[in-house]
Design a protein around this motif. Structure first.
Motif, short mmCIF file in Angstrom:
data_model
loop_
_atom_site.label_atom_id
_atom_site.label_comp_id
_atom_site.label_asym_id
_atom_site.label_seq_id
_atom_site.Cartn_x
_atom_site.Cartn_y
_atom_site.Cartn_z
N ALA A 127 11.94 56.07 16.50
CA ALA A 127 13.06 55.55 17.30
C ALA A 127 12.67 54.32 18.11
CB ALA A 127 13.58 56.63 18.24
N ASN A 128 11.39 53.94 18.06
CA ASN A 128 10.89 52.75 18.76
C ASN A 128 11.08 52.84 20.27
OD1 ASN A 128 11.66 50.16 16.25
ND2 ASN A 128 10.29 51.91 16.20
N THR A 129 10.85 54.03 20.83
CA THR A 129 10.97 54.19 22.28
C THR A 129 9.62 54.18 22.99
OG1 THR A 129 10.94 56.61 22.04
CG2 THR A 129 13.09 55.53 22.04
N VAL A 130 8.53 54.42 22.26
CA VAL A 130 7.19 54.50 22.85
C VAL A 130 6.31 53.41 22.23
CG1 VAL A 130 5.13 55.91 23.17
CG2 VAL A 130 7.39 56.96 23.26
N VAL A 131 5.64 52.65 23.10
CA VAL A 131 4.80 51.54 22.68
C VAL A 131 3.33 51.87 22.89
CG1 VAL A 131 4.20 49.12 23.08
CG2 VAL A 131 6.60 49.86 23.18
N LEU A 132 2.52 51.62 21.88
CA LEU A 132 1.08 51.67 22.02
C LEU A 132 0.61 50.24 22.27
CD1 LEU A 132 0.11 54.07 19.07
CD2 LEU A 132 0.66 54.63 21.43
N PRO A 133 0.08 49.93 23.48
CA PRO A 133 -0.26 48.55 23.81
C PRO A 133 -1.33 47.98 22.88
CG PRO A 133 -0.17 49.92 25.78
CD PRO A 133 -0.11 50.85 24.60
N GLY A 134 -1.34 46.67 22.75
CA GLY A 134 -2.36 46.00 21.96
C GLY A 134 -3.72 46.09 22.62
N TYR A 135 -4.76 45.78 21.86
CA TYR A 135 -6.13 45.87 22.39
C TYR A 135 -7.05 45.00 21.56
CZ TYR A 135 -7.36 48.70 18.33
OH TYR A 135 -7.59 49.11 17.04
N ALA A 136 -8.23 44.76 22.11
CA ALA A 136 -9.34 44.13 21.39
C ALA A 136 -10.60 44.89 21.75
CB ALA A 136 -9.47 42.65 21.75
N ARG A 137 -11.39 45.24 20.77
CA ARG A 137 -12.59 46.04 20.97
C ARG A 137 -13.81 45.30 20.45
NH1 ARG A 137 -13.36 51.15 17.28
NH2 ARG A 137 -15.02 49.92 16.32
N LEU A 138 -14.94 45.43 21.16
CA LEU A 138 -16.18 44.76 20.79
C LEU A 138 -17.23 45.78 20.42
CD1 LEU A 138 -18.06 42.24 20.62
CD2 LEU A 138 -18.52 42.59 23.07
N ASP A 139 -17.90 45.58 19.27
CA ASP A 139 -19.02 46.41 18.84
C ASP A 139 -20.25 45.54 18.64
OD1 ASP A 139 -17.24 48.48 18.80
OD2 ASP A 139 -17.20 48.71 16.62
N LEU A 140 -21.44 46.11 18.88
CA LEU A 140 -22.70 45.41 18.67
C LEU A 140 -23.68 46.32 17.94
CD1 LEU A 140 -23.24 43.82 22.22
CD2 LEU A 140 -22.37 42.66 20.18
#
Length: 700
Positions: A631-644
């Motif tokens: 229903a497009n009522t809940v948003v999962l926010p964007g993100y950026a993740r760093l791995d080393l």
């Protein structure tokens, strides 16, 4: 084992060097994976540079170099693949391809293992040689093509050489894994070899649920040059876990609670025991013709105990704080799944004037049955829980003695298919035309559910033009299908979901062939998409086929050497997936599909004056915001993740070496959410924070 439902040409691609028919001439490249992935798209061993479809091959060594352990982490390297969530443990993972979900409402993740489609097959990295991905329908002949594409796990097979390896790794929150891989030539003159792989893995318990996998894989192979190849294999996997339903949403976001907070209390572990037997044989009928026969049998026994949140939050009152959910529990003892697959195929290379033909004819049979008893207790039997101030120990788990009052869900899928394809190479042009015809009977539901009978044609066309030794343009049109594993309110199994795709793309080699790129534009149309049956709104398990959907997008990747010491692996996808026609959801965006998804991995090999080799790796993984529910009522926010990662390798001589690696995952401790389960916003999977992993590998 070669694919149980793939053409003999695929079997040829997996054979030992020097033991197959003369290979199709392909352009040389220092990017090895492009030379083997084409078989998933066309059934031949040609380079993907000469394949008019979007196909990729990821060696499992890449997953290890990046410090990863799961299938989702591996698939981040492929454009157009995004995560979905399930509740069958960390070793059984879900994903979407080009905005089309890989399940059909039951949570069964369907992938190929050596060309045979399996349901709920756990991913054991120690068993896998490479991961082949075809984006979009149009898979190799003899293989049913899922709507969004196909993922095939190519498992390790015996080779005519003596080698082996032992690996071990430890990480945060009890993460532990070890494996041993031993290959031996039993008789060089008879070309007889055997391979044994053992593995044990404990996933991280940062969410306070156990997940353990133990596995054994044994294979034996015999060949006689190019005359014939015989292979037999057995695989045993035991998985013990507790289902993890994640955290719920409140308003338009996931609840703001500690990411490790657990709301399930199953009281005991769930288990799955999987046994697989496979046989392959192929024989040369002439210099350019080959016959292949493949058989695969799977038997899986499972017991599942679940505890989960129900529906929407309860209405707020003086006695019910905001963020309070009802809970329920269920048990599924003695679930029995069986899969039997058989295929016979004939492939031949012929020449007509200046044109070269690669012909394929095949018949394949596939049978999958599932008997799943279950019992769910009434919601009133368990106390509600406040997710901000939880009180545990008040969940009523169904008693085993009461299972006679439960329900039995049955699945029965039977398919018989015939396939034909011709790949024509004429100068700078390659043309592929294929047709698969399948007669399919499918039943899914409780007692009294009626089966649906379908006769399905799945055609595909592909055209590629080589502009030069390093550039190719291509276009394709293909159809795919997958059973809808649901039933209607009138106890009728529903017709399969169907897909049609149009795609154009450009493939290129750079810097003398050490760097490969591809860019693709596509439109993927789906129909027979399932929707909740509005005639029975109180029953969440009644469905109907309602409406259509469309995915459009751009995908790009770059893989290889940027310099003498610097390698790169980059993937980007823009995907716009929407529901076109539906009684409730028309115009909505498909959940768990971010418009923008980026994966960038680089590894630098340091100069050294000794035999010791040092490598430093860094990766950035990013997604834009996406919806968690239909229903497009809940948003999962964007993100950026760093791995080393930092690796150290010391050759010991005589083919031996030891390697150590330290991997730091999510270095900045970014708080983000992986995905929602089947697009249900009360079951959202949070991502683990900063964590480390130390591993060692000894090869001999």
């Amino acid at each position: 084992m070669a694919a149980a439902t793939a053409p003999a040409a695929w079997a040829q691609a997996q054979a030992e060097p020097g033991s197959a028919l003369p290979a199709v001439v392909v352009r040389e490249s220092a990017v090895p994976q492009i030379l083997r992935a084409g078989s998933l798209a066309t059934g031949t061993s040609a380079s993907t540079m000469d394949t008019p479809f979007s196909a990729s091959s990821l060696p499992v060594d890449v997953l290890r170099a990046q410090g990863g352990t799961t299938l989702q982490e591996a698939l981040r390297n492929i454009p157009g693949v995004q995560a979905d969530s399930g509740f069958n443990g960390a070793h059984s993972q879900f994903f979407t391809l080009r905005g089309a979900i890989m399940d059909s409402a039951t949570g069964s993740s369907r992938i190929l293992r050596d060309g045979v489609r399996l349901s709920n097959y756990p991913f054991a990295a120690a068993f896998v040689e490479s991961i082949d991905v075809l984006r979009g329908p149009g898979a190799a002949l003899g293989v049913r093509s899922e709507p969004g594409g196909t993922v095939n796990l190519v498992t390790k097979q015996p080779r005519l050489a003596d080698f082996g390896s032992v690996s071990a790794g430890v990480g945060n929150a009890g993460a532990l894994a070890w494996s041993a891989d031993i290959n031996r030539v039993l008789n060089a003159e008879q070309e007889l070899a055997a391979r044994l792989v053992l593995t044990r893995s404990h996933a991280s318990e940062w969410r306070h649920v156990p997940d353990q996998l133990e596995g054994l894989k044994l294979g034996i192979a015999k060949s006689d040059g190019a005359r014939y190849h015989l292979r037999a294999g057995a695989e045993l996997i035991r998985q013990r876990y507790q289902p993890d339903y994640g955290i719920p949403s409140l308003g338009d976001r996931p609840v703001d609670v500690p990411r490790d907070r657990q709301f399930g209390e199953p009281g005991q572990d769930s288990t799955t025991d999987t046994r697989i037997l496979d046989l392959h044989g192929d024989v040369a009928l002439g210099a350019d013709t080959r016959l292949a026969v493949d058989l695969t049998h799977l038997r899986a026994d499972a017991t599942s105990v679940k505890s989960f949140l129900i529906g929407n939050p309860l209405p707020v009152s003086p006695a019910t704080p905001a963020g309070t959910w009802a809970r329920s529990a269920s048990v599924e003892p003695g679930t029995d799944r069986r899969i039997d697959a058989a295929a016979v195929s004939l492939s031949s290379r012929q020449a007509t004037g200046a044109a070269r033909h690669q012909l394929f004819f095949g018949l394949d049979y596939y049978r999958e049955t599932l008997d799943q008893p279950s019992l769910t207790v009434p919601t009133s039997a368990s106390a509600p829980i406040d997710v901000f101030d939880p009180v545990y120990g008040r969940v009523a788990i169904p008693a085993w003695s009461s299972l006679a009052a439960g329900a039995l869900t049955t699945q029965n899928l039977r398919s018989l298919a015939a396939s034909v394809q011709d790949q024509i190479d004429l100068g700078a042009w390659t043309f592929v035309a294929g047709l698969r015809y399948a007669q399919q009977d499918f039943l899914y539901g409780t007692a009294g559910t009626r089966a649906v009978h379908e006769a399905v044609f799945s055609p595909k066309l592909g055209l590629l033009h080589r502009l030069s030794e390093s550039d190719s343009l291509y276009a394709n049109w293909a159809k795919g299908m997958a059973p809808n594993q649901v039933a209607s309110s009138s106890s009728q199994s529903l017709p399969s979901r169907r897909t049609r795709q149009v795609e154009v793309g450009w493939k290129s080699l750079w810097r003398g062939g050490v760097l490969a790129s591809d860019v693709a534009l596509f439109q993927l149309d789906q129909r027979n998409m399932i929707s909740a049956d509005q005639s029975t709104p109180l029953n969440a398990f009644d469905f109907t086929v309602d409406g259509t959907g469309r995915s459009r997008g751009l995908e790009a990747s770059l893989t290889g050497q940027l310099g003498e010491r610097l390698s790169v692996r980059a993937a980007y996808a823009y995907t716009r997936a929407v529901v076109l026609a539906n009684a409730l959801l028309a115009g909505k965006t498909t959940p768990n599909v971010a418009p923008h998804a980026l994966s960038l991995w680089g590894e630098y090999r340091w100069a050294s004056t000794s035999d010791v080799q040092w490598r430093t790796g860094a990766g950035i993984y990013a997604q834009s915001a996406r919806y968690a529910d239909r229903a497009n009522t809940v948003v999962l926010p964007g993100y950026a993740r760093l791995d080393l990662t930092q690796s150290w390798k010391k050759p010991l001589g005589a083919g031996q070496a030891v390697e150590l690696q330290l991997a730091l995952r999510n270095v900045t401790g970014k708080a983000y959410h992986v995905s929602s389960h089947l697009h249900v916003a009360r079951w959202i999977t949070p991502a683990q924070g900063r964590h480390a992993q130390l591993s060692a590998l000894y090869t001999f």
